[in-house]
Scaffold this active site. Sequence first.
Site, mmCIF file in Angstrom:
data_model
loop_
_atom_site.group_PDB
_atom_site.id
_atom_site.type_symbol
_atom_site.label_atom_id
_atom_site.label_comp_id
_atom_site.label_asym_id
_atom_site.label_seq_id
_atom_site.Cartn_x
_atom_site.Cartn_y
_atom_site.Cartn_z
ATOM 1 N N SER A 240 0.829 -1.217 0.000
ATOM 2 C CA SER A 240 0.000 0.000 0.000
ATOM 3 C C SER A 240 0.858 1.260 0.000
ATOM 4 C CB SER A 240 -0.967 0.003 1.185
ATOM 5 O OG SER A 240 -0.315 -0.330 2.378
ATOM 6 N N HIS A 270 -1.878 -8.968 1.615
ATOM 7 C CA HIS A 270 -1.573 -7.706 2.327
ATOM 8 C C HIS A 270 -2.727 -7.436 3.307
ATOM 9 C CE1 HIS A 270 0.248 -3.932 3.157
ATOM 10 N NE2 HIS A 270 -0.224 -3.196 2.159
ATOM 11 N N HIS A 316 6.013 -12.818 7.395
ATOM 12 C CA HIS A 316 6.200 -11.419 6.994
ATOM 13 C C HIS A 316 7.401 -11.315 6.067
ATOM 14 C CE1 HIS A 316 6.541 -7.041 7.234
ATOM 15 N NE2 HIS A 316 5.271 -7.095 7.590
ATOM 16 N N ARG A 325 3.038 -5.024 16.722
ATOM 17 C CA ARG A 325 1.649 -4.582 16.551
ATOM 18 C C ARG A 325 0.698 -5.694 16.997
ATOM 19 N NH1 ARG A 325 1.898 -3.115 10.304
ATOM 20 N NH2 ARG A 325 2.816 -5.203 10.338
ATOM 21 N N ASP A 371 -2.091 -8.789 11.512
ATOM 22 C CA ASP A 371 -3.427 -9.254 11.146
ATOM 23 C C ASP A 371 -3.887 -10.476 11.929
ATOM 24 O OD1 ASP A 371 -3.706 -7.287 9.220
ATOM 25 O OD2 ASP A 371 -2.741 -8.502 7.678
HETATM 26 N N1 NMX Z 1 1.504 -19.934 5.792
HETATM 27 C C1 NMX Z 1 1.968 -20.821 4.897
HETATM 28 N N2 NMX Z 1 3.026 -20.608 4.103
HETATM 29 C C2 NMX Z 1 3.654 -19.443 4.255
HETATM 30 C C3 NMX Z 1 3.259 -18.473 5.181
HETATM 31 C C4 NMX Z 1 2.114 -18.753 5.972
HETATM 32 N N3 NMX Z 1 1.614 -17.880 6.842
HETATM 33 N N4 NMX Z 1 4.068 -17.395 5.093
HETATM 34 C C5 NMX Z 1 4.968 -17.697 4.125
HETATM 35 N N5 NMX Z 1 4.701 -18.924 3.600
HETATM 36 C C6 NMX Z 1 5.359 -19.586 2.479
HETATM 37 C C7 NMX Z 1 5.214 -18.700 1.253
HETATM 38 O O1 NMX Z 1 3.938 -18.862 0.645
HETATM 39 C C8 NMX Z 1 6.354 -19.179 0.394
HETATM 40 O O2 NMX Z 1 5.972 -20.400 -0.192
HETATM 41 P P1 NMX Z 1 6.441 -20.796 -1.692
HETATM 42 O O3 NMX Z 1 7.923 -20.890 -1.592
HETATM 43 O O4 NMX Z 1 5.739 -22.081 -1.938
HETATM 44 O O5 NMX Z 1 5.992 -19.679 -2.573
HETATM 45 C C9 NMX Z 1 7.433 -19.488 1.439
HETATM 46 O O6 NMX Z 1 6.743 -19.654 2.699
HETATM 47 C C10 NMX Z 1 8.456 -18.377 1.589
HETATM 48 O O7 NMX Z 1 7.769 -17.169 1.816
HETATM 49 P P2 NMX Z 1 8.444 -15.999 2.694
HETATM 50 O O8 NMX Z 1 9.669 -15.552 1.989
HETATM 51 O O9 NMX Z 1 8.581 -16.421 4.108
HETATM 52 O O10 NMX Z 1 7.299 -14.877 2.682
HETATM 53 P P3 NMX Z 1 7.102 -13.688 1.629
HETATM 54 O O11 NMX Z 1 8.017 -12.584 2.021
HETATM 55 O O12 NMX Z 1 7.142 -14.158 0.234
HETATM 56 O O13 NMX Z 1 5.594 -13.279 1.925
HETATM 57 C C11 NMX Z 1 3.724 -12.895 3.343
HETATM 58 C C12 NMX Z 1 5.214 -12.626 3.128
HETATM 59 C C13 NMX Z 1 3.232 -12.015 4.496
HETATM 60 C C14 NMX Z 1 2.954 -12.504 2.079
HETATM 61 C C15 NMX Z 1 3.522 -14.399 3.679
HETATM 62 O O14 NMX Z 1 4.174 -14.682 4.904
HETATM 63 C C16 NMX Z 1 2.071 -14.802 3.746
HETATM 64 O O15 NMX Z 1 1.476 -15.118 2.719
HETATM 65 N N6 NMX Z 1 1.452 -14.795 4.982
HETATM 66 C C17 NMX Z 1 0.052 -15.057 5.123
HETATM 67 C C18 NMX Z 1 -0.767 -13.858 4.681
HETATM 68 C C19 NMX Z 1 -0.602 -12.700 5.628
HETATM 69 O O16 NMX Z 1 -0.635 -12.841 6.842
HETATM 70 N N7 NMX Z 1 -0.461 -11.483 5.078
HETATM 71 C C20 NMX Z 1 -0.453 -10.255 5.891
HETATM 72 C C21 NMX Z 1 0.842 -9.495 5.846
HETATM 73 C C22 NMX Z 1 0.777 -8.332 6.794
HETATM 74 N N8 NMX Z 1 0.018 -7.201 6.291
HETATM 75 O O17 NMX Z 1 -0.481 -6.488 7.085
HETATM 76 O O18 NMX Z 1 -0.030 -6.932 5.094
HETATM 77 C C1 MLT Z 2 2.115 -3.698 6.488
HETATM 78 O O1 MLT Z 2 1.727 -3.212 7.564
HETATM 79 O O2 MLT Z 2 2.175 -3.017 5.453
HETATM 80 C C2 MLT Z 2 2.417 -5.146 6.428
HETATM 81 O O3 MLT Z 2 2.943 -5.618 7.627
HETATM 82 C C3 MLT Z 2 3.141 -5.587 5.214
HETATM 83 C C4 MLT Z 2 4.586 -5.189 5.073
HETATM 84 O O4 MLT Z 2 5.145 -4.419 5.840
HETATM 85 O O5 MLT Z 2 5.186 -5.704 4.109
#
Ligand code: NMX
Ligand code: MLT
Length: 433
Positions: A240, A270, A316, A325, A371
Amino acid sequence: MMLKERLAAEIPLWRERVRKLVKENGHVKVGEVNISQVYGGMRDVKGLVTDISYVDPVDGIRFRGYTIPELLEKLPKPEGAEMPYAGGLYYLFLIGALPSLEDAEEVEREWKARQAVPNYVFDIIRAMPPDTHPMTLFTQAVLALQSGSIFSTQYHHGLKKDEYWIPTLEDSLNLTAKLPTIATYIYRWKYKHGYFIPSNPDLDWGGNFAHMMGIPEEEYKDLSRLYFLLHSDHESGNVSAHATHLVGSSLADVYYATSSGLSGLAGPLHGLANQECLAWLLQVYNVYQGVPDREELRQFAWETLDSGRVIPGYGHAVLRKTDPRFTAQLEFGMKHMDTDDIFLLAKLVYEVVPDVLRDQGKAKDPWPNVDAISGSLQYHYGIKEFDFYTVMFGVSRALGVTANAVWARALSQPIERPKSLTTAMLEDIASKA
Ligand code: NMX
Ligand code: MLT
């Protein structure tokens, strides 16, 4: 206006500081980029600058150098409130120093004076099909306000570059002032038969949001103030903030830029993760007809992972420890709802899921992010329409992205335009390495 005067005093110092840094050290390397990063969402590529917040992988977010517990203690609060004024936080973002009570209240007064939402914005919301996602309505409403952009009008009349920040500040205050009314209007229109609750002029920005939502418990005002503080900014690389900055770098005004950022916030990886997170908790609760035991929860988490889904609220891109948070909301919950089943389930997930994610070995960060718990607190106060949660995230995130927009104009940050390569070029680079 006090904010304008203080910024006018700060900005020349920052311009000189940045000019000197770039002139004398422009050639100094900040980092290198490898092929994994080019294909991997630019993770850890250091290519953005903001002085408003910084996310340390272990300690989490600092706003202008202050941790969340420090801010909860030091920022001025409305009389009798447990949580600080959002106006004080916005002052901190813009000016870079802690506000006095008078400073915080002056930002709140600015917001009150600018909060009226033109009727056509409500007409647009009401013209949409009722099953439209609240984030679509919210983003549209922000974009609809664009015709009132002071920056756009003045730009087309030949505004000088070093004054761009002044109408950007006006736009930012005008936009953020209106967001609690717009958000609560969407909530009441979609879920409460359109019974809209008028603003209470005696309340602060965060407390007034709680009032217009129609939540009677006094402590919900404090939860709103806390929520808006926690979600406001998370340095510049999150979707964002980055989308807002990118669009704004073309000199699109704050309305265009913020609505783009909000569109990014609506993605399930996100901001939408908070609604997905509560949906996941409720699914667990329904399957086990209550809070399961640890073993049942572990099993459920594995089933989620084995079916190829993520556990929402965990992991994350930058953090490598429990998100502070999350902790701040956990503490609020322990104080105000420690017998609530859904809150207790969110707490149990925190005790069980990090080990499951570690055992699976994929996520680099097995810990909860913001979240993982926010929805369970909202649910406790009767906000059970979890499609709405990302709108609240958006109200808060607008504080960070608009403050950043003012500073981007103040420092004349240029149009953003990184370089892309083809796969063949990368193969060629690899073959010569
Ligand atoms: N559950 C299952 N698998 C996960 C999770 C999770 N919570 N988090 C990461 N992974 C997997 C990810 O999908 C990836 O798999 P692949 O290699 O098959 O593509 C692998 O672990 C490596 O990912 P990372 O490098 O640890 O994470 P990345 O930096 O790519 O993504 C998020 C970060 C936040 C997108 C990821 O952790 C996620 O999808 N979490 C669940 C959704 C979430 O909580 N999002 C909110 C973020 C906060 N916000 O406020 O925006
Ligand atoms: C955010 O607050 O924007 C989320 O934690 C996602 C991020 O920092 O990548």
